[in-house]
Design a protein around this motif. Structure first.
Motif, short mmCIF file in Angstrom:
data_model
loop_
_atom_site.label_atom_id
_atom_site.label_comp_id
_atom_site.label_asym_id
_atom_site.label_seq_id
_atom_site.Cartn_x
_atom_site.Cartn_y
_atom_site.Cartn_z
N GLY A 173 0.82 -1.20 0.00
CA GLY A 173 0.00 0.00 0.00
C GLY A 173 0.85 1.25 0.00
O GLY A 173 2.08 1.18 0.02
N ASP A 205 1.06 3.34 2.38
CA ASP A 205 1.70 3.42 3.69
C ASP A 205 1.26 2.20 4.49
O ASP A 205 0.50 1.35 4.01
N ASP A 261 -2.53 1.71 5.13
CA ASP A 261 -3.17 1.18 3.92
C ASP A 261 -2.94 -0.33 3.82
O ASP A 261 -3.86 -1.09 3.51
N CYS A 262 -1.72 -0.79 4.11
CA CYS A 262 -1.43 -2.23 4.11
C CYS A 262 -2.27 -2.95 5.16
O CYS A 262 -2.81 -4.02 4.90
N LEU A 307 -5.17 -2.05 6.34
CA LEU A 307 -6.56 -2.13 5.87
C LEU A 307 -6.74 -3.28 4.88
O LEU A 307 -7.74 -4.00 4.94
N SER A 308 -5.77 -3.47 3.99
CA SER A 308 -5.85 -4.59 3.04
C SER A 308 -5.82 -5.93 3.75
O SER A 308 -6.59 -6.84 3.44
N ARG A 314 0.11 9.90 9.18
CA ARG A 314 0.37 8.95 8.11
C ARG A 314 1.64 9.33 7.35
O ARG A 314 2.47 8.48 7.04
N GLY A 324 2.39 5.83 8.14
CA GLY A 324 1.14 5.17 8.47
C GLY A 324 1.20 4.26 9.68
O GLY A 324 0.25 3.55 9.97
#
Length: 137
Positions: free
Chosen positions: A47, A49, A52-53, A55-56, A84, A89
């Motif tokens: 991602g 940041d 973001d990773c 969240l995935s 972030r 992040g």
């Protein structure tokens, strides 16, 4: 390259005792997490940041009926744009209704959390929207 490791739990309705999740966090750009769930082979989550990773990864776990028990999955934890950017992040704020967040409220999103305190991505987003709308709207 900076690498760190966390051993966390993911809890769900089918297994309330939890499933072990081993994370390797790579904080280079692009950010990447390698997650091993139970005995599974490691899966990569990339991602912009680390949030973001995360969240995935959480989305993939939710598809399996699991919630990751970490600070970044707590119902009232969310990053600001500045955190972030400054921490790639990795840091986010514990948010409270009517209280402006400070540096004392920052947590490492990968630090363990009690499974009773975590929520789905949708529930977390709704709670954070509620806090901001009530406190600053």
């Amino acid at each position: 390259m900076t690498e760190s490791h966390y051993d966390l739990l993911a809890c769900g309705n089918d297994d309330p005792s939890g499933v072990e999740v081993a994370l390797s966090i790579l904080s280079e750009n692009p950010a990447m997490i390698i997650a091993r769930v139970g005995g599974d082979e490691g899966q990569r989550f990339r991602g912009v940041d680390l949030f973001d990773c995360l969240l995935s990864l959480r989305g993939a776990l939710e598809e399996r009926g699991l919630l990751l028990c970490c600070q970044g999955a707590r119902r009232t934890v969310g990053p600001s744009g500045m955190t972030r950017q400054m921490s790639n992040g990795r840091l986010a704020y514990v948010l409270r209704l009517g209280v402006r967040a400070s540096d004392d409220d920052l947590v490492d999103i990968f630090a363990p959390a009690d499974c009773a305190d975590v929520a789905s991505i949708a529930e977390q987003k709704a709670e954070i929207r509620k806090i901001f709308r009530t406190s600053f709207g």
